[in-house]
Enzyme design. Structure first.
Site, PDB file in Angstrom:
ATOM      1  N   THR A   1     -31.294   2.305   5.834  1.00 62.31           N
ATOM      2  CA  THR A   1     -31.589   2.432   4.410  1.00 62.31           C
ATOM      3  C   THR A   1     -30.992   1.258   3.642  1.00 62.31           C
ATOM      4  OG1 THR A   1     -29.555   3.664   4.075  1.00 62.31           O
ATOM      5  CG2 THR A   1     -31.557   4.965   4.415  1.00 62.31           C
TER       6      THR A   1
ATOM      7  N   CYS B   1       0.838  -1.195   0.000  1.00 61.24           N
ATOM      8  CA  CYS B   1       0.000   0.000   0.000  1.00 61.24           C
ATOM      9  C   CYS B   1       0.881   1.256   0.000  1.00 61.24           C
ATOM     10  CB  CYS B   1      -0.930  -0.036   1.209  1.00 61.24           C
ATOM     11  SG  CYS B   1      -2.151   1.269   1.162  1.00 61.24           S
TER      12      CYS B   1
END
Ligand SMILES: CC(C)C[C@H](N)C(=O)O
EC number: 1.11.1.-
Length: 433
Positions: free
Chosen positions: A330, A72
């Protein structure tokens, strides 16, 4: 987003900017989930900058070593800067041969923790704490382990949310841009949803993905309703876990071609070929099962960590709780939905890939709720984050918002961090008893 939600987000970003002098892309993307960001920043600030067992430059060097396990560059670069700023010796940045033996001794645990934490034993701990002049005190070791786990998991978040550049198929020589691609900040933070994303793909499939969403919600509803009626036996529950675990080992994530690691990264790691065991490739399937109730974060891990490195336990605990309970009720465009079963399935599936089993959880739910392309994504982001592609990100949950996919990433990241900690702390406990 509601006005006060936005205020809160702005305040937090302003505060972060004024304390650290920067607003990196991780912070910006995470700020979609303001409450979470707050606990994330608090624990990160504590482990990097507050009083603690390890000297400041060491902390950043350990972050570099951890991020390097997943190539990374984004995190590596960030901590190279910080390492120098906090007075680190520039020579160490030439690679592992230039660092003190004591730090070098962390290589083994870094590698195991990142890829196969179930292999960590009390012997590894013993070796670190009893090597004469290069020994680690337990508080130092715990500090190091927390940093390692934090940065492995953060690398998952970075790749999973597209904060690192995507791999360009043309650059087969392994060269990657170090710059940050703008798929994250522009799009994710504005929360463009499928309507925009689909401009690049074809419109074909929208109807499919809509019905996929409906079907998923239907399954969630059914699971919630059926909970009371159907009680599977203990054996049946154990079998379902073993089945799910076995299958997860065979999920193939991304290319198997041996990755070429650039020297910017490889100088910080030993044994670069060591990864999450490629069970699929080897045709082996043995991953021991860790019974979560024998060593839980709440009852065991938390107090051990807190005792050896004061207060970090509380901060991590708060963060784990936060992410576990985070919900907006949601599902894509639907509101007022109880998403508990789905969020549990995501979290528990990560633990399942690390062999961790909760005996009161029915792993049949994982199978009903997580579709194949999502499992591929989860496995890649968690176990081989550097292989994540935008295609994988796009191929699951096509109706969902980017903020929801970032939410998924938060769950994956924290579940991974907790899994690593559980194995490391269990080994430390065994060493102590
Ligand atoms: C990861 C998502 C399914 C989370 C969902 N949007 C919720 O608010 O709970």
């Amino acid at each position: 987003m509601q006005a006060n939600g936005l205020d809160e987000r702005t305040n937090l970003l302003v505060e972060e900017y004024s304390t650290s002098g920067r607003l990196d892309n991780i912070t910006q993307v995470m700020s979609i989930h303001t409450q979470y960001l707050e606990s994330f920043l608090r624990s990160q600030f504590y482990m990097l900058r507050m009083d603690g067992p390890l000297p400041l430059p060491y902390r950043h060097y350990i972050a570099i070593m951890a991020a390097a396990r997943h190539q990374c560059s984004y995190l590596i670069n960030m901590h190279v800067d910080e390492f120098l700023k906090t007075g680190g010796i520039a020579e160490w940045l030439n690679g592992l041969e230039y660092i003190p033996q004591r730090l070098k001794n962390l290589n083994e645990i870094n590698k195991l923790l990142a890829h196969r934490p179930w292999l960590i034993t009390k012997e590894h701990i013993q070796k670190l704490v009893k090597t004469g002049e290069n020994n680690w005190s337990l508080p130092e070791l715990v500090h190091a382990v927390v940093l390692l786990a934090h940065y492995h998991a953060l690398a998952s978040f970075v790749f999973g949310s597209g904060i690192n550049p995507e791999r360009d198929p043309d650059t087969s020589n392994g060269v990657r841009l170090i710059a940050v691609n703008n798929f994250c900040v522009c799009d994710l933070a504005n929360d463009n949803n499928i309507e925009n994303a689909s401009l690049t793909s074809s419109n074909f499939g929208i109807a499919d993905s809509l019905s996929e969403l409906e079907a998923l919600m239907e399954r969630m509803k059914r699971l919630q309703e059926d909970k009371e009626d159907e009680e599977a036996s203990q054996e049946e529950m154990a079998t379902r876990f073993e089945k799910e675990k076995k299958e997860s080992l065979l999920v193939i994530s991304g290319a198997f071609d041996d990755e070429i690691v650039s020297t910017d990264v490889s100088r910080y790691i030993e044994d670069p070929g060591f990864g999450y065991k490629d069970f699929a490739r080897r045709g082996e399937d043995h991953l021991p099962t860790f019974r979560a109730q024998d060593y839980t974060w709440e009852n065991h891990g938390f107090s051990l960590v807190n005792r050896l490195y004061s207060d970090i336990g509380h901060l991590l605990d708060e963060k784990f709780r936060m992410v576990y309970n985070l919900t907006y009720n949601t599902m894509a465009t639907h509101e007022d939905v109880d998403t508990t079963t789905l969020r549990r399935a995501l979290f528990n599936y990560v633990h399942c890939m690390y062999g961790i089993r909760y005996d009161d959880y029915d792993y049949g739910e994982v199978n009903q709720l997580l579709e194949r392309s999502l499992k591929v994504y989860i496995k890649t982001v968690t176990c081989y984050p550097e292989r994540t592609t935008k295609r994988m990100y796009d191929s699951y949950w096509r109706q969902f918002k980017h903020s929801e996919k970032v939410h998924v990433n938060l769950l994956l990241m924290e579940a991974r961090m907790q899994a690593e900690l559980l194995y490391a702390l269990r080994a430390i406990t065994r060493h102590l008893t």
